[in-house]
Design a protein around this motif. Sequence first.
Motif, short mmCIF file in Angstrom:
data_model
loop_
_atom_site.label_atom_id
_atom_site.label_comp_id
_atom_site.label_asym_id
_atom_site.label_seq_id
_atom_site.Cartn_x
_atom_site.Cartn_y
_atom_site.Cartn_z
N LEU A 180 0.83 -1.20 0.00
CA LEU A 180 0.00 0.00 0.00
C LEU A 180 0.87 1.25 0.00
N ARG A 181 0.61 2.14 -0.96
CA ARG A 181 1.29 3.43 -1.01
C ARG A 181 0.22 4.52 -0.93
N VAL A 182 0.36 5.38 0.07
CA VAL A 182 -0.62 6.43 0.33
C VAL A 182 0.01 7.79 0.06
N THR A 183 -0.70 8.64 -0.66
CA THR A 183 -0.31 10.04 -0.71
C THR A 183 -1.22 10.82 0.22
N ASN A 184 -0.61 11.52 1.17
CA ASN A 184 -1.37 12.42 2.04
C ASN A 184 -1.45 13.76 1.33
N THR A 185 -2.60 14.04 0.76
CA THR A 185 -2.77 15.25 -0.02
C THR A 185 -4.11 15.89 0.29
N GLY A 242 -5.21 7.91 -2.10
CA GLY A 242 -5.10 9.19 -1.41
C GLY A 242 -5.78 9.13 -0.05
N VAL A 243 -5.14 9.71 0.97
CA VAL A 243 -5.76 9.88 2.27
C VAL A 243 -5.48 11.32 2.72
N HIS A 244 -6.51 12.03 3.08
CA HIS A 244 -6.36 13.41 3.53
C HIS A 244 -6.36 13.43 5.06
N PHE A 245 -5.17 13.27 5.65
CA PHE A 245 -5.02 13.46 7.09
C PHE A 245 -5.11 14.94 7.39
N VAL A 248 -9.31 8.74 -0.83
CA VAL A 248 -9.55 9.10 -2.22
C VAL A 248 -9.16 7.94 -3.13
N ARG A 249 -10.15 7.40 -3.79
CA ARG A 249 -9.90 6.30 -4.73
C ARG A 249 -9.74 6.86 -6.14
N GLY A 250 -8.53 6.75 -6.67
CA GLY A 250 -8.29 7.17 -8.04
C GLY A 250 -8.83 6.15 -9.02
N PRO A 251 -9.00 6.52 -10.29
CA PRO A 251 -9.50 5.59 -11.30
C PRO A 251 -8.66 4.33 -11.46
N ARG A 252 -7.36 4.42 -11.12
CA ARG A 252 -6.48 3.26 -11.26
C ARG A 252 -6.22 2.53 -9.95
N THR A 253 -6.80 3.00 -8.86
CA THR A 253 -6.59 2.35 -7.56
C THR A 253 -7.28 0.99 -7.54
N GLY A 254 -6.55 -0.04 -7.07
CA GLY A 254 -7.08 -1.40 -7.06
C GLY A 254 -7.82 -1.76 -5.79
N GLU A 255 -8.56 -2.86 -5.85
CA GLU A 255 -9.33 -3.34 -4.69
C GLU A 255 -8.41 -3.70 -3.53
N ARG A 256 -7.26 -4.31 -3.84
CA ARG A 256 -6.36 -4.71 -2.76
C ARG A 256 -5.88 -3.49 -1.98
N ALA A 257 -5.59 -2.40 -2.69
CA ALA A 257 -5.15 -1.19 -2.01
C ALA A 257 -6.27 -0.60 -1.15
N MET A 258 -7.51 -0.66 -1.64
CA MET A 258 -8.63 -0.12 -0.87
C MET A 258 -8.85 -0.93 0.41
N LYS A 284 -11.55 6.60 11.04
CA LYS A 284 -12.64 6.23 10.15
C LYS A 284 -12.40 6.85 8.79
N GLY A 285 -12.36 6.03 7.74
CA GLY A 285 -12.16 6.54 6.40
C GLY A 285 -13.45 6.59 5.62
N ILE A 286 -13.71 7.73 4.99
CA ILE A 286 -14.87 7.88 4.11
C ILE A 286 -14.35 7.98 2.68
N VAL A 287 -14.76 7.06 1.83
CA VAL A 287 -14.24 7.00 0.46
C VAL A 287 -14.96 8.03 -0.41
N VAL A 288 -14.16 8.83 -1.11
CA VAL A 288 -14.71 9.84 -2.01
C VAL A 288 -14.04 9.69 -3.38
N GLY A 289 -14.63 10.31 -4.39
CA GLY A 289 -14.09 10.26 -5.73
C GLY A 289 -12.91 11.21 -5.90
#
Length: 286
Positions: free
Chosen positions: A114-119, A139-142, A155-165, A178-183
């Motif tokens: 898993l690679r996360v960008t905090n943005t 993406g995770v916005h801390f 943040v799930r990008g168009p190329r983000t896979g199920e395993r990463a989610m 608690k993570g809320i998934v957004v586009g």
Amino acid sequence: MTENRGAPWLAVFGAGVMGIGIAALAIGRGVPVTLVDVDQERLGTARRRVRDELRLAHLTGALPRTGPAGELRLAESAAAVADATSVIEAITEAAELKAKVHREIASVVAPGTLRVTNTSSIPVDELAGQVPCPEDLVGVHFMNPPYLIGTLEVVRGPRTGERAMTAVQSLLSALGRKGIVVGDGPGFVTSRVLHRMINDAANVVAEGRATVEDVDALMEGCLGHPTGPLRTADLIGIDNLVDSLTVLHERTGDDSYRPSELLLRKVAEGDHGRKTGRGFYDYGVR
């Protein structure tokens, strides 16, 4: 770190305000951390700053005082994180720098890590198009301080896979978040809404229509905002806020995101908020 491969081991890139805060959150939840930064000065003060964040988290009751604490390791290069089970990049809000760091990370960790960008504003897919294994990028916005804000944007990008989610939700669970998934898209949800409000609040003050204190009091008392937009700007870091507004302005073309002249002046004068001791408010420490 090979002996820890079966247990969570988090790598955090960037020993700035957010990287230190994320590291403190993880350690306080018993997750070991390798903190990476090329800046020797920042790395040299990292242990003290993490310790200070943990003390504040314990005093406020945001993190448990009892239970195991995670180990903290410090490193100067990506080579030290080859066995990390998850990696969070928390460097400055500059797309080209983030892409460079993620290419370095991808070159040393195993595919599927898993690679996360905090943005707070840069679209995940913008980075995914420049790095190997884009399916591993989320993406995770801390928000600041990470130990106090319990709900995060994922943040799930168009190329983000199920395993990463699945992996990111597992990581956030270990951190007690608690993570809320957004586009995907510039600013996602929180920054797109909040940063415009802060920018407008700064413009109202610059126009002389209300004081800083009165703007915040009205937003708190009338609309229920917990801290007011300008005190929130001090907490985010006015320099970070300007970086995010610039990203939003460039990528949306919406002029309401053009950073206020007042915000730009505060950045130029070094008044970045709580972390420098002065922003819209004076915190008595410089």
